[in-house]
Scaffold this motif. Structure first.
Motif, PDB file in Angstrom:
ATOM      1  N   LEU A 185      56.884  43.573  69.505  1.00 59.21           N
ATOM      2  CA  LEU A 185      56.014  43.144  70.600  1.00 59.21           C
ATOM      3  C   LEU A 185      54.703  42.538  70.099  1.00 59.21           C
ATOM      4  CD1 LEU A 185      56.522  46.135  73.062  1.00 59.21           C
ATOM      5  CD2 LEU A 185      57.139  43.752  73.517  1.00 59.21           C
ATOM      6  N   SER A 186      54.513  42.524  68.789  1.00 59.49           N
ATOM      7  CA  SER A 186      53.288  41.990  68.195  1.00 59.49           C
ATOM      8  C   SER A 186      53.510  40.562  67.708  1.00 59.49           C
ATOM      9  CB  SER A 186      52.847  42.872  67.027  1.00 59.49           C
ATOM     10  OG  SER A 186      53.654  42.613  65.881  1.00 59.49           O
ATOM     11  N   TYR A 187      52.434  39.973  67.153  1.00 57.39           N
ATOM     12  CA  TYR A 187      52.521  38.628  66.577  1.00 57.39           C
ATOM     13  C   TYR A 187      52.790  38.684  65.074  1.00 57.39           C
ATOM     14  CZ  TYR A 187      50.748  36.361  70.814  1.00 57.39           C
ATOM     15  OH  TYR A 187      50.596  35.882  72.090  1.00 57.39           O
ATOM     16  N   TRP A 188      53.174  39.865  64.554  1.00 57.76           N
ATOM     17  CA  TRP A 188      53.391  39.960  63.112  1.00 57.76           C
ATOM     18  C   TRP A 188      54.660  39.233  62.698  1.00 57.76           C
ATOM     19  CZ3 TRP A 188      57.118  42.401  59.864  1.00 57.76           C
ATOM     20  CH2 TRP A 188      56.765  42.389  58.504  1.00 57.76           C
ATOM     21  N   ASN A 189      54.589  38.614  61.522  1.00 56.21           N
ATOM     22  CA  ASN A 189      55.786  38.104  60.857  1.00 56.21           C
ATOM     23  C   ASN A 189      55.659  38.382  59.366  1.00 56.21           C
ATOM     24  OD1 ASN A 189      54.599  35.753  59.415  1.00 56.21           O
ATOM     25  ND2 ASN A 189      54.251  34.982  61.497  1.00 56.21           N
ATOM     26  N   LYS A 190      56.711  38.142  58.627  1.00 52.67           N
ATOM     27  CA  LYS A 190      56.780  38.547  57.226  1.00 52.67           C
ATOM     28  C   LYS A 190      55.741  37.886  56.340  1.00 52.67           C
ATOM     29  CE  LYS A 190      60.503  35.194  56.204  1.00 52.67           C
ATOM     30  NZ  LYS A 190      60.602  34.657  57.581  1.00 52.67           N
ATOM     31  N   ASN A 191      55.078  36.839  56.825  1.00 54.11           N
ATOM     32  CA  ASN A 191      54.080  36.140  56.018  1.00 54.11           C
ATOM     33  C   ASN A 191      52.658  36.639  56.245  1.00 54.11           C
ATOM     34  OD1 ASN A 191      56.064  34.284  54.951  1.00 54.11           O
ATOM     35  ND2 ASN A 191      56.052  33.284  56.962  1.00 54.11           N
ATOM     36  N   ARG A 192      52.482  37.574  57.186  1.00 60.48           N
ATOM     37  CA  ARG A 192      51.135  38.032  57.533  1.00 60.48           C
ATOM     38  C   ARG A 192      50.863  39.434  56.987  1.00 60.48           C
ATOM     39  NH1 ARG A 192      49.624  36.279  63.679  1.00 60.48           N
ATOM     40  NH2 ARG A 192      47.556  36.817  62.873  1.00 60.48           N
TER      41      ARG A 192
END
Length: 379
Positions: A185-192
């Motif tokens: 549900l967050s804006y996290w992705n593997k690059n952050r």
């Protein structure tokens, strides 16, 4: 291979997350209702969804649905369903039940009627009066809502939150399925950059690492339907082989889990090791007030203390106020906080971009989401 209807059950509030997971797996024509998502599938899909669903509680095989207002009607309509196509002659089966706003309000009576009806159906198939029940396990559920009975067989066994990595945990741990949903549900992705400053036994960072490396949550566990003759062994073999092939083994993640409890951090390290993500998460023993938040465009996802116990409220209020002072300075961060404290925004000092009602076990909680700016695109 015939068409089946499967039901992915979920905690209230996570239905949309489960729906998106199913869509990402390639399933369409989804019916979303309170606590469940129903979809069309085949026998091959039972291993796939059990292995891959992160936020669902269980996967149920839907046997039938019908209106019923009498035990005689429940018996006859249950007996008419194709139980003999799934339950083996030596199958061990139990019946669970629930009833809400229905004329058949006695759960124990409904369970007994369904058990009797299934036995009668199996008698005609196997031409016997007695069943050993020493073989594969089948858990049938009769769920009656407003006089509509839905009959299912559980394909998962123990709940899908049991990933197998959490050999130990701290008091009041967050369920793995909810932790995975918070990340999704967050804006996290593997690059952050990702940090959980109240990580406890590490569930949120571990689930984030599994998402970042595309590790299927069911990788290290078994499912009750693996023993069902109807589902071919090759389906499970192929599904598990695809799970291994899909992993991003070489990707480097920037994840930190922090907590003031040294014992919890040691447990978190063990849990990460059990899941094979120990090199992807740095666990530190530190108060969130002393963390150096250097990385720009980071993501904070946390489940801080709620202050449910007597004497804890003042300390928790102080934590929330200090969180506000520190986190509000992180201009490029997106921040996500799960808590049952209804005064959180007031104490934190800022209204959330969005607030989502969820449940942590039986506790009603809110997921406060503070959106930061998008990271600049890399050239």
């Amino acid at each position: 291979m015939g068409q089946l209807e499967l039901i992915a059950t979920s905690t209230f509030g996570l239905e949309a997350v489960v729906k998106k997971e199913l869509q990402n797996l390639g399933y369409n024509d989804l019916i979303v209702e309170n606590g469940k998502v129903t979809f069309n599938a085949t026998e091959k899909d039972i291993p796939i969804v059990n292995l891959w669903l992160r936020s669902a509680d269980r996967v149920l095989l839907k046997m039938g649905e019908f209106e019923t207002t009498s035990f005689e009607e429940l018996f006859e309509k249950t007996k008419a369903l194709p139980w003999d196509e799934w339950i083996t002659e030596d199958g061990e089966f139990t019946v669970e039940g629930k009833s809400v706003n229905s004329q058949l309000y006695s759960i124990s009576d409904s369970q007994a009627i369904v058990k009797k009806a299934v036995v009668e159906k199996l008698k005609t198939k196997y031409n016997t009066e007695w069943f050993k029940e020493t073989g594969a396990k089948f858990t049938i559920e009769v769920s009656i809502l407003k006089d509509i009975a839905t009959l299912t067989i559980d394909t998962s066994g123990i709940g899908l939150h049991k990933r197998g990595y959490r050999s130990k945990s701290v008091e009041a741990p967050l369920k793995e399925t909810l932790a995975a949903a918070l990340v999704q549900l967050s804006y996290w992705n593997k690059n952050r950059f990702f940090i959980d400053p109240f990580c406890g036994s590490g569930t949120i960072p571990i689930e984030a690492a599994m998402i970042g490396k595309n590790i299927a949550p069911g990788l290290n566990r078994n499912f009750v339907s693996e023993e069902w003759p109807r589902i071919k062994k090759e389906y499970w073999y192929n599904a598990r082989r695809n799970v291994w092939d899909a992993m991003n083994k070489d990707i480097k993640l920037n994840i930190i889990g922090s907590d003031t409890d040294k014992k919890a951090i040691e447990i978190a390290k063990d849990n990460a090791y059990n899941m094979g993500v120990e090199e992807d998460i740095k666990f530190i023993t530190r108060d969130f007030r002393n963390i150096d938040f250097r990385d720009d465009y980071g993501i904070i996802i946390c489940n801080p203390p709620y202050g449910e116990r007597i004497g804890e409220k003042e300390e928790v209020n102080r934590i929330y106020k200090d969180m506000g002072k520190i986190f509000r300075e992180l201009d490029t961060y997106s921040i996500y906080v799960l808590t049952s404290n209804e005064d959180f925004e007031k104490l934190y000092g800022k209204k959330a971009s969005r607030k989502r009602k969820l449940y942590n076990g039986r506790i009603k909680v809110d997921y406060y989401q503070y959106y930061g700016p998008r990271p600049p695109k890399k050239r």
